[in-house]
Design a protein around this motif. Structure first.
Motif, PDB file in Angstrom:
ATOM      1  N   LEU A  65       0.895  -1.206  -0.166  1.00  0.00           N
ATOM      2  CA  LEU A  65      -0.031  -0.095  -0.063  1.00  0.00           C
ATOM      3  C   LEU A  65       0.930   1.261   0.037  1.00  0.00           C
ATOM      4  CD1 LEU A  65      -2.840  -1.140   2.383  1.00  0.00           C
ATOM      5  CD2 LEU A  65      -2.705  -1.292   0.089  1.00  0.00           C
ATOM      6  N   LEU A  66       2.215   1.178   0.024  1.00  0.00           N
ATOM      7  CA  LEU A  66       3.023   2.007   0.007  1.00  0.00           C
ATOM      8  C   LEU A  66       2.924   3.496   1.035  1.00  0.00           C
ATOM      9  CD1 LEU A  66       3.137   2.735  -3.940  1.00  0.00           C
ATOM     10  CD2 LEU A  66       4.671   0.950  -2.495  1.00  0.00           C
ATOM     11  N   TRP A  67       2.693   2.981   2.073  1.00  0.00           N
ATOM     12  CA  TRP A  67       2.597   4.044   3.409  1.00  0.00           C
ATOM     13  C   TRP A  67       4.044   3.906   4.159  1.00  0.00           C
ATOM     14  CZ3 TRP A  67       2.692   8.354   4.918  1.00  0.00           C
ATOM     15  CH2 TRP A  67       2.196   8.697   6.164  1.00  0.00           C
ATOM     16  N   LEU A 122      -5.891   0.336   7.525  1.00  0.00           N
ATOM     17  CA  LEU A 122      -5.422   0.102   6.362  1.00  0.00           C
ATOM     18  C   LEU A 122      -6.126   0.651   5.256  1.00  0.00           C
ATOM     19  CD1 LEU A 122      -4.441  -3.929   7.004  1.00  0.00           C
ATOM     20  CD2 LEU A 122      -2.724  -2.062   6.770  1.00  0.00           C
ATOM     21  N   THR A 123      -7.327   0.855   5.390  1.00  0.00           N
ATOM     22  CA  THR A 123      -8.310   1.532   4.491  1.00  0.00           C
ATOM     23  C   THR A 123      -7.732   2.947   4.146  1.00  0.00           C
ATOM     24  OG1 THR A 123     -10.236   0.467   4.887  1.00  0.00           O
ATOM     25  CG2 THR A 123     -10.759   2.493   3.879  1.00  0.00           C
ATOM     26  N   HIS A 124      -7.204   3.476   5.401  1.00  0.00           N
ATOM     27  CA  HIS A 124      -6.719   5.174   4.952  1.00  0.00           C
ATOM     28  C   HIS A 124      -5.322   4.998   4.004  1.00  0.00           C
ATOM     29  CE1 HIS A 124      -7.811   6.332   9.414  1.00  0.00           C
ATOM     30  NE2 HIS A 124      -8.840   6.008   8.746  1.00  0.00           N
ATOM     31  N   SER A 125      -4.514   3.998   4.083  1.00  0.00           N
ATOM     32  CA  SER A 125      -3.401   3.706   3.287  1.00  0.00           C
ATOM     33  C   SER A 125      -4.025   3.268   1.722  1.00  0.00           C
ATOM     34  CB  SER A 125      -2.540   2.623   3.813  1.00  0.00           C
ATOM     35  OG  SER A 125      -2.140   2.892   4.962  1.00  0.00           O
ATOM     36  N   ALA A 126      -5.024   2.531   1.548  1.00  0.00           N
ATOM     37  CA  ALA A 126      -5.504   2.125   0.359  1.00  0.00           C
ATOM     38  C   ALA A 126      -6.273   3.322  -0.264  1.00  0.00           C
ATOM     39  CB  ALA A 126      -6.522   1.028   0.617  1.00  0.00           C
TER      40      ALA A 126
END
Length: 429
Positions: free
Chosen positions: A112-114, A348-352
């Protein structure tokens, strides 16, 4: 952050879920800048605007939230350690659970590249917490504060070294160029790079191009930062995270996080925390602005940063405790508790969402600072509506369900037969 997600839904503590939900939303306030304009996190002059509403946005966020939301996350995670390990035969599951959390952190960072992922840090640090789980609350609190102070002392040493570098560079510049030693030339060059307070304008343009050129390009440019974060920074920030988690374990055992403390305790935390933290934060923010967000100003404000952050976090906890004990806005408390129960999924939704907006749609570095918060508010609105609805029909968030499955090696129930609240009600008064 999420260590109590695997708790049976009938025995959950709504106070922990509510505070976790608030911390989850708060950390997005901070993360969105790193997600959408990377190096502008510390310095609004890099990109995104440093005047008008953009400067005010930086000021309010920096004074109110900087450093406190990850502290709250760590504190809640520590409380979850006590909850999880209080069950019989939890040892094996505890270590499997946190090893899988490390894996989720690797996924968040590398897929997710965070680069600001905290799951990897939490899973790693949690492996060291297990040995302290049976200590009484006061000993945990003392050890937690000692660990935090040790981390702050390490930061203080870094600050001293940078200020000393500035002193040596200034002294070297007073010497004619032809007479400077290699060491003096090196000090000048090193401080010149440091004093910018961020990348050069040419580098910023390059970063925009690379982050907007698609997934592979973004992965390539972010990979060194991610690798550094999940290696050196994991050790560098250990005492800070470990200390905050220990404080969380202590506050759970002392009844502060479960609302068993007296109202005056939360009032003292709020007043005392804000009385120390807020003036220091205001001083730091004004110092940075009045000195053009220079590297020197950033290192100077680092002198008080850690202790201002600890005090401000204490104030936030006191305020949240008072709100919960008041019994006000029960619908909001219930909704935010649902957000906290699905913390891993929502995090994880924030990152997506950031990956889609800033990489796939190419908005990295193009929005003004205040515009980033339209995205934050939209995510908040969606998650505060969806989370309670989801938990009326399912026992867990989807990632929480997967995490539990991986931890225990057998499939837990997912869909509810009938809607249920699933949280122990908050005590009144």
């Amino acid at each position: 952050m999420v260590n109590s997600i695997a708790a049976p839904t009938g025995t959950r503590l709504e106070s922990l879920d509510f505070i976790r939900g608030c911390a989850l939303f708060g950390i997005l306030i901070m993360n969105i800048v790193g997600m959408g304009m990377g190096p502008a996190y510390d310095n609004p002059r890099v990109m995104g605007g440093d005047t008008g509403i953009n400067l005010w946005t930086w000021f309010v966020v920096n004074v109110t939230f900087e450093g406190t939301q990850r502290a709250l996350f760590s504190i809640l995670f520590g409380a979850g350690v006590i909850l999880f390990t209080s069950r019989p035969d939890s040892t094996d599951a505890y270590f499997r659970r946190n090893l899988w959390l490390i894996a989720f952190g690797l996924f968040n960072a590398w897929i997710l590249l965070w680069g600001g992922d905290i799951l990897y840090f939490y899973g790693l640090t949690a492996l060291f917490l297990f040995a302290f789980r049976n200590l009484p609350g006061k000993k945990l609190l003392g050890l937690g504060i000692a660990s935090f102070v040790l981390g702050a002392a390490w930061s203080g040493l870094d600050t001293y070294n940078m200020l000393d570098l500035h002193k040596r560079a200034v002294a070297a510049e007073s010497i004619p160029a032809a007479q400077r030693s290699e060491q003096q030339k090196g000090a000048i060059e090193q401080w010149t790079n440091e004093s910018r307070g961020g990348p050069s304008p040419e580098r910023v343009v390059k970063l925009k191009e690379e982050n907007q050129a698609g997934y592979i390009s973004a992965l390539r440019v972010r990979a060194p930062r991610i690798a550094e974060a999940q290696s050196w920074y994991a050790y560098r920030n250990f005492f800070d995270i470990f200390g905050m988690m220990m404080i969380g374990m202590a506050l759970f055992k002392l009844g502060v996080l479960t609302l068993e403390a007296r109202t005056r305790t939360y009032l003292a935390m709020m007043v005392g925390g804000y009385a120390i933290g807020m003036p220091l934060n205001l001083f730091e923010a004004n110092w940075l602005m009045s000195h053009g967000f220079s590297g020197l100003a950033r290192h100077q404000t680092a002198i008080t940063y850690d202790f201002a952050r600890l005090a401000q976090t204490t104030g936030h906890l006191g305020l949240l405790g008072l709100f919960l004990k008041s019994g006000m806005l029960s619908w909001f408390r219930t909704a935010m508790a649902a957000v906290g129960r699905m913390a891993l999924t929502n995090y994880l939704t924030h990152s997506a969402v950031a990956l889609i907006i800033f990489v796939f749609l190419g908005y990295w570095g193009t929005l003004e600072r205040h515009q980033l918060y339209y995205i934050v508010f939209a995510i908040w609105a969606a998650q505060i509506v969806i989370s309670p609805i989801w938990l009326k029909h399912f026992h867990f968030g989807p990632v929480e369900w997967l995490w539990r499955y991986l931890t225990y090696g057998k499939q837990p129930p997912f869909r509810r037969e009938a809607p249920a609240s699933g949280a122990r009600p908050l005590p009144a008064g």
